[in-house]
Design an enzyme around this catalytic site. Structure first.
Site, PDB file in Angstrom:
ATOM      1  N   MET A  30      -9.642  69.085 -40.390  1.00 41.10           N
ATOM      2  CA  MET A  30     -10.383  69.917 -41.342  1.00 41.10           C
ATOM      3  C   MET A  30     -10.174  71.389 -40.992  1.00 41.10           C
ATOM      4  SD  MET A  30     -13.724  67.814 -42.488  1.00 41.10           S
ATOM      5  CE  MET A  30     -14.755  68.174 -41.097  1.00 41.10           C
ATOM      6  N   LEU A  33      -8.532  75.055 -36.243  1.00 40.05           N
ATOM      7  CA  LEU A  33      -7.807  74.352 -35.187  1.00 40.05           C
ATOM      8  C   LEU A  33      -7.999  75.003 -33.824  1.00 40.05           C
ATOM      9  CD1 LEU A  33      -4.446  73.631 -37.048  1.00 40.05           C
ATOM     10  CD2 LEU A  33      -6.561  72.286 -37.025  1.00 40.05           C
ATOM     11  N   HIS A  37      -6.762  70.028 -31.233  1.00 39.10           N
ATOM     12  CA  HIS A  37      -5.888  69.642 -32.354  1.00 39.10           C
ATOM     13  C   HIS A  37      -4.420  69.779 -31.960  1.00 39.10           C
ATOM     14  CE1 HIS A  37      -9.544  70.982 -34.729  1.00 39.10           C
ATOM     15  NE2 HIS A  37      -9.322  69.779 -35.223  1.00 39.10           N
ATOM     16  N   GLN A  61     -17.917  64.059 -46.646  1.00 38.91           N
ATOM     17  CA  GLN A  61     -18.365  63.543 -45.353  1.00 38.91           C
ATOM     18  C   GLN A  61     -19.482  64.387 -44.735  1.00 38.91           C
ATOM     19  OE1 GLN A  61     -14.284  64.112 -43.589  1.00 38.91           O
ATOM     20  NE2 GLN A  61     -15.451  64.513 -41.731  1.00 38.91           N
ATOM     21  N   LYS A 151     -12.632  62.304 -28.925  1.00 39.16           N
ATOM     22  CA  LYS A 151     -13.966  62.908 -28.968  1.00 39.16           C
ATOM     23  C   LYS A 151     -14.797  62.270 -30.090  1.00 39.16           C
ATOM     24  CE  LYS A 151     -15.366  67.072 -30.451  1.00 39.16           C
ATOM     25  NZ  LYS A 151     -16.625  66.727 -31.128  1.00 39.16           N
ATOM     26  N   SER A 189     -14.143  71.668 -29.615  1.00 38.62           N
ATOM     27  CA  SER A 189     -14.619  71.318 -30.952  1.00 38.62           C
ATOM     28  C   SER A 189     -14.672  72.581 -31.794  1.00 38.62           C
ATOM     29  CB  SER A 189     -16.025  70.724 -30.839  1.00 38.62           C
ATOM     30  OG  SER A 189     -16.666  70.754 -32.093  1.00 38.62           O
ATOM     31  N   SER A 190     -14.417  72.418 -33.091  1.00 38.56           N
ATOM     32  CA  SER A 190     -14.491  73.578 -33.996  1.00 38.56           C
ATOM     33  C   SER A 190     -15.910  74.135 -34.007  1.00 38.56           C
ATOM     34  CB  SER A 190     -14.106  73.170 -35.411  1.00 38.56           C
ATOM     35  OG  SER A 190     -12.890  72.492 -35.384  1.00 38.56           O
TER      36      SER A 190
HETATM   37  O1  PAF Z   1     -12.011  64.512 -37.685  1.00 38.41           O
HETATM   38  C1  PAF Z   1     -11.891  65.231 -38.702  1.00 38.41           C
HETATM   39  O2  PAF Z   1     -11.526  66.393 -38.647  1.00 38.41           O
HETATM   40  C2  PAF Z   1     -12.208  64.639 -40.079  1.00 38.41           C
HETATM   41  O3  PAF Z   1     -13.279  63.742 -39.994  1.00 38.41           O
HETATM   42  C3  PAF Z   1     -10.996  63.980 -40.740  1.00 38.41           C
HETATM   43  C4  PAF Z   1     -10.484  62.788 -39.969  1.00 38.41           C
HETATM   44  C5  PAF Z   1      -9.871  65.006 -40.903  1.00 38.41           C
HETATM   45  C6  PAF Z   1     -11.376  63.497 -42.149  1.00 38.41           C
HETATM   46  O4  PAF Z   1     -11.824  64.540 -42.952  1.00 38.41           O
END
Ligand code: PAF
Length: 283
Positions: A30, A33, A37, A61, A151, A189-190
């Site tokens: 998402m 980064l 990532h 989500q 994570k 983590s972001s």
């Molecule tokens: O882990 C994430 O960044 C998100 O849940 C994903 C897997 C890209 C789905 O939107």
């Protein structure tokens, strides 16, 4: 690095690669980064012929609209980092490209108990949203291998179930990449960018709590250990949603340990406004 905003465009190019028997490695993200990532990208590059990263802040989500609003968006920096680290292509669609208007309601995914335990209990609908977007991305990218961070262990189990439950995803091989940590142990983590300097100083206590679980683990009743760990976090100024010791495979809470079953400790806790999660294999 190739940039794509449209499904048909990236699909056309991927078909051309697959005709040439190239193996596609896929890292869905998402954005916002960080080094965690990049370690997914690095692993994907080592294990595939062509690495695709997607950047898409998936609205379905987020159970809390404020969280969606506050989610950091850093596309220019993300593209720069991906280029620097040798990613071959990026798919960064608009919302309407992933969820075309009029395409009807999302299907319901059978995620079993994964949907209602741990994160599922605190974020209703979250894993349905993850399953839906990842499924849409898989149909677009047709990857051979996919790379997800440990994570988000529960997310990894959801994706494993999604793959196992859909014959169209038969060829996809799941890879879980170990969590990358700051030198003080804080899982990358972001969300860390939203922590104040004072909170950043406290945040590594989550990892210390996981190490404490690992050190203190012994066969028998696990409830007292989980309670002590939770109290420890509360004393440090966290508001823990859960501290759980679970079966590493099923993620079901383990009330009493036989000394053999592989276990993982999981923590979710608020520090100020920011909800952090982390986990550690205990045995
Ligand atoms: O882990 C994430 O960044 C998100 O849940 C994903 C897997 C890209 C789905 O939107």
């Amino acid at each position: 690095m190739r940039l794509y905003k449209k499904r048909n465009d990236i699909q056309g190019f991927i078909t051309h690669l697959q005709d040439k028997k190239q193996e596609i490695g896929f890292v869905p993200t998402m954005g916002a980064l960080h080094a965690g990532h990049i370690s997914l990208i690095r692993t994907a590059r080592q294990q595939s012929d062509f690495t695709v990263c997607s950047i898409f802040v998936n609205p379905t989500q987020f159970n809390d609209p404020k969280d969606l609003q506050k989610y950091p968006r850093t596309i220019e920096k993300d593209l720069y980092l991906l280029e620097q680290h040798g990613c071959d292509a990026v798919f960064y669609p608009e919302v309407a490209e992933v969820y075309p208007p009029g395409s009807g309601p999302a299907p319901h995914y059978d995620l079993g108990r994964l949907e209602s335990i741990l994160e599922g209990a605190y974020r209703p609908g979250h894993f349905q949203g993850v399953a839906d977007v990842v499924s849409r991305l898989f149909y677009t990218i047709h990857p051979d291998k996919v790379f997800f961070g440990q994570k988000d262990l529960q997310q990894c189990r959801v994706i494993e179930r999604l793959i196992a439950g859909n014959p169209d995803f038969d060829k996809i091989r799941m890879n879980i990449v170990p969590t990358l940590r700051e030198p003080d142990g804080l899982a990358m983590s972001s969300r860390n960018t939203r922590l104040s300097p004072e909170e950043l100083r406290k945040a590594p206590e989550i990892y210390q709590t996981l190490l404490y679980l690992k050190e203190q683990l012994a066969p028998g009743d696990l409830a007292p250990l989980q309670e002590t760990a939770k109290t420890r976090l509360t004393r440090e100024g966290f508001r823990p949603d859960y501290v759980s010791i679970v079966d590493t495979q099923t993620l079901e809470t383990c009330g009493s340990w036989n000394g053999h079953t592989p276990l993982t400790g999981l923590v979710a806790a608020y520090l100020g406004e920011v909800r952090l999660i982390d986990n550690l294999e205990l045995v």
